[in-house]
Design an enzyme around this catalytic site. Structure first.
Site, PDB file in Angstrom:
ATOM      1  N   CYS A  77      33.535  55.178  39.813  1.00 61.03           N
ATOM      2  CA  CYS A  77      34.376  56.282  39.333  1.00 61.03           C
ATOM      3  C   CYS A  77      34.583  57.233  40.500  1.00 61.03           C
ATOM      4  O   CYS A  77      33.643  57.927  40.907  1.00 61.03           O
ATOM      5  CB  CYS A  77      33.740  57.003  38.152  1.00 61.03           C
ATOM      6  SG  CYS A  77      34.726  58.401  37.594  1.00 61.03           S
ATOM      7  N   ASN A 161      35.724  48.412  40.634  1.00 56.74           N
ATOM      8  CA  ASN A 161      36.091  48.027  39.280  1.00 56.74           C
ATOM      9  C   ASN A 161      37.524  47.491  39.307  1.00 56.74           C
ATOM     10  O   ASN A 161      38.274  47.750  40.244  1.00 56.74           O
ATOM     11  CB  ASN A 161      35.935  49.196  38.285  1.00 56.74           C
ATOM     12  CG  ASN A 161      36.627  50.467  38.747  1.00 56.74           C
ATOM     13  OD1 ASN A 161      37.446  50.448  39.657  1.00 56.74           O
ATOM     14  ND2 ASN A 161      36.304  51.583  38.124  1.00 56.74           N
ATOM     15  N   HIS A 163      41.466  46.803  38.801  1.00 55.68           N
ATOM     16  CA  HIS A 163      42.685  47.571  38.553  1.00 55.68           C
ATOM     17  C   HIS A 163      43.906  46.673  38.684  1.00 55.68           C
ATOM     18  O   HIS A 163      43.945  45.773  39.534  1.00 55.68           O
ATOM     19  CB  HIS A 163      42.830  48.700  39.575  1.00 55.68           C
ATOM     20  CG  HIS A 163      41.896  49.843  39.343  1.00 55.68           C
ATOM     21  ND1 HIS A 163      42.248  50.951  38.609  1.00 55.68           N
ATOM     22  CD2 HIS A 163      40.619  50.041  39.751  1.00 55.68           C
ATOM     23  CE1 HIS A 163      41.221  51.791  38.573  1.00 55.68           C
ATOM     24  NE2 HIS A 163      40.226  51.269  39.263  1.00 55.68           N
ATOM     25  N   ASN A 194      41.646  48.300  34.388  1.00 58.01           N
ATOM     26  CA  ASN A 194      42.269  49.617  34.383  1.00 58.01           C
ATOM     27  C   ASN A 194      43.742  49.428  34.754  1.00 58.01           C
ATOM     28  O   ASN A 194      44.050  48.753  35.740  1.00 58.01           O
ATOM     29  CB  ASN A 194      41.590  50.530  35.397  1.00 58.01           C
ATOM     30  CG  ASN A 194      40.110  50.717  35.102  1.00 58.01           C
ATOM     31  OD1 ASN A 194      39.749  51.454  34.202  1.00 58.01           O
ATOM     32  ND2 ASN A 194      39.255  50.037  35.856  1.00 58.01           N
ATOM     33  N   GLU A 212      42.659  53.766  31.210  1.00 54.36           N
ATOM     34  CA  GLU A 212      41.353  53.336  31.710  1.00 54.36           C
ATOM     35  C   GLU A 212      40.681  52.347  30.770  1.00 54.36           C
ATOM     36  O   GLU A 212      40.715  52.508  29.544  1.00 54.36           O
ATOM     37  CB  GLU A 212      40.425  54.539  31.888  1.00 54.36           C
ATOM     38  CG  GLU A 212      40.636  55.297  33.161  1.00 54.36           C
ATOM     39  CD  GLU A 212      39.490  56.251  33.438  1.00 54.36           C
ATOM     40  OE1 GLU A 212      39.221  56.478  34.635  1.00 54.36           O
ATOM     41  OE2 GLU A 212      38.868  56.757  32.499  1.00 54.36           O
ATOM     42  N   ARG A 213      40.040  51.369  31.384  1.00 52.55           N
ATOM     43  CA  ARG A 213      39.177  50.453  30.643  1.00 52.55           C
ATOM     44  C   ARG A 213      38.021  51.240  30.033  1.00 52.55           C
ATOM     45  O   ARG A 213      37.299  51.944  30.719  1.00 52.55           O
ATOM     46  CB  ARG A 213      38.649  49.389  31.629  1.00 52.55           C
ATOM     47  CG  ARG A 213      37.695  48.380  31.048  1.00 52.55           C
ATOM     48  CD  ARG A 213      37.193  47.427  32.119  1.00 52.55           C
ATOM     49  NE  ARG A 213      36.417  48.101  33.157  1.00 52.55           N
ATOM     50  CZ  ARG A 213      35.652  47.469  34.049  1.00 52.55           C
ATOM     51  NH1 ARG A 213      35.578  46.151  34.038  1.00 52.55           N
ATOM     52  NH2 ARG A 213      34.987  48.157  34.951  1.00 52.55           N
ATOM     53  N   CYS A 221      42.326  59.584  37.471  1.00 58.10           N
ATOM     54  CA  CYS A 221      41.458  58.433  37.738  1.00 58.10           C
ATOM     55  C   CYS A 221      41.406  58.227  39.247  1.00 58.10           C
ATOM     56  O   CYS A 221      42.396  57.817  39.865  1.00 58.10           O
ATOM     57  CB  CYS A 221      41.983  57.189  37.043  1.00 58.10           C
ATOM     58  SG  CYS A 221      40.995  55.683  37.363  1.00 58.10           S
ATOM     59  N   GLY A 224      41.674  54.601  40.293  1.00 57.47           N
ATOM     60  CA  GLY A 224      43.044  54.187  40.013  1.00 57.47           C
ATOM     61  C   GLY A 224      44.019  54.681  41.068  1.00 57.47           C
ATOM     62  O   GLY A 224      44.963  53.978  41.448  1.00 57.47           O
TER      63      GLY A 224
END
Length: 286
Positions: A77, A161, A163, A194, A212-213, A221, A224
């Protein structure tokens, strides 16, 4: 102070809000159900994500555990990482202006600047389908899936993560609410994804909305923002330093070269501090 309560700090960046918990001085063990209770905006504190600081085996680092509002744990994050550094400083846990942070997927360096902006070195992007992950046979600049008879084209990357990035003419007029959850849950993404909707203003500026997931629509984000720029650089349509405007505000993303980690810079804010009661069935241990 109540011994059967959990201390927390509420922080935000770009309207992306977090409940920060000091698990360095107490061994906090979070459950998915209690994370959902904390994140609930009607019956809990209310937040996009819960972030717990933990000690690392390295003397110069900390671990960052991140839980979505649905209770799921995630590996990265960007906005939360920048809040994390200020939280560590304010808790008296951080010396100097920089700190190493470990998540379940990424190692980061975070620096607090004199103007109170914070830069997170977010690591190196992964574009291969198996690393994102995405169920595609080969690595491409663009992929396509079919949703209810419509072909949806997107770029994809992992920055700790997964995207995907979809280009739109106008972020405010896109089918965000309809398309976001359908792309997120598509079978092409074995760990879900995401979903970023990118509107290019200029080679050095974009508008972005992210579904967002584990969280849905969000004001901001950080990862993101990085994903949208990384894919744009790779596609040859964006510069290596880009201002990313999201509903909650703007950040700057820099990717100097393929040999450098991507960097995310923006402001953070401490909103308030408090305690939340631990009920007997919360499952959380102190």
């Amino acid at each position: 102070m109540n011994s059967n309560a959990l201390d927390f700090t509420k922080m935000q960046s770009l309207g992306n809000d977090f409940v920060m918990i000091n698990g360095v001085q107490k061994d906090i063990r979070m459950t998915a159900d209690f994370a959902k209770r904390i994140a609930d905006r009607h019956y809990g504190i209310g937040c996009d994500q819960i972030i717990i600081a933990k000690p690392s085996e390295r003397p110069d680092a900390f671990r960052m555990l991140v839980f979505n509002s649905d209770g799921s744990e995630v590996g990265q994050c960007g906005n939360g990482a920048r809040c994390f550094a200020v939280f560590l400083r304010d808790q008296g846990l951080m010396r100097g202006s920089s700190i190493a942070v470990e998540t379940i997927t990424t190692n980061m360096e975070i620096s607090i600047h004199s103007n109170q902006t914070v830069t997170a070195s977010m690591g190196f992007p992964q574009f291969h389908p198996t690393e994102i992950p995405i169920s595609m046979d080969s690595e491409e600049l663009k992929y396509a899936i079919v949703i209810e008879g419509r072909e949806i084209e997107f770029a994809a990357v992992s920055i700790g993560n997964p995207h995907c990035v979809i280009d739109v003419v106008n972020c405010e007029q896109t089918e965000f609410e309809w398309l976001g959850p359908r792309v997120q849950a598509h079978s092409a993404f074995p760990e879900q994804v995401n979903v970023g909707f990118r509107q290019i203003i200029a080679p050095n500026e974009i508008n972005l909305r992210v579904f967002e997931r584990g969280g849905g629509d969000t004001l901001g984000c950080g990862s993101g923002a990085c994903a949208a720029v990384l894919c744009g650089v790779r596609e040859g349509i964006l510069d290596r330093q880009v201002v990313v405007n999201m509903p909650g505000g703007s950040v700057t993303v820099e990717w100097p070269s393929e040999q450098d980690p991507v960097r995310l810079t923006g402001s953070v804010e401490t909103v308030f501090q408090g305690q939340i009661e631990l009920s007997g069935d919360s499952g959380v241990t102190l």
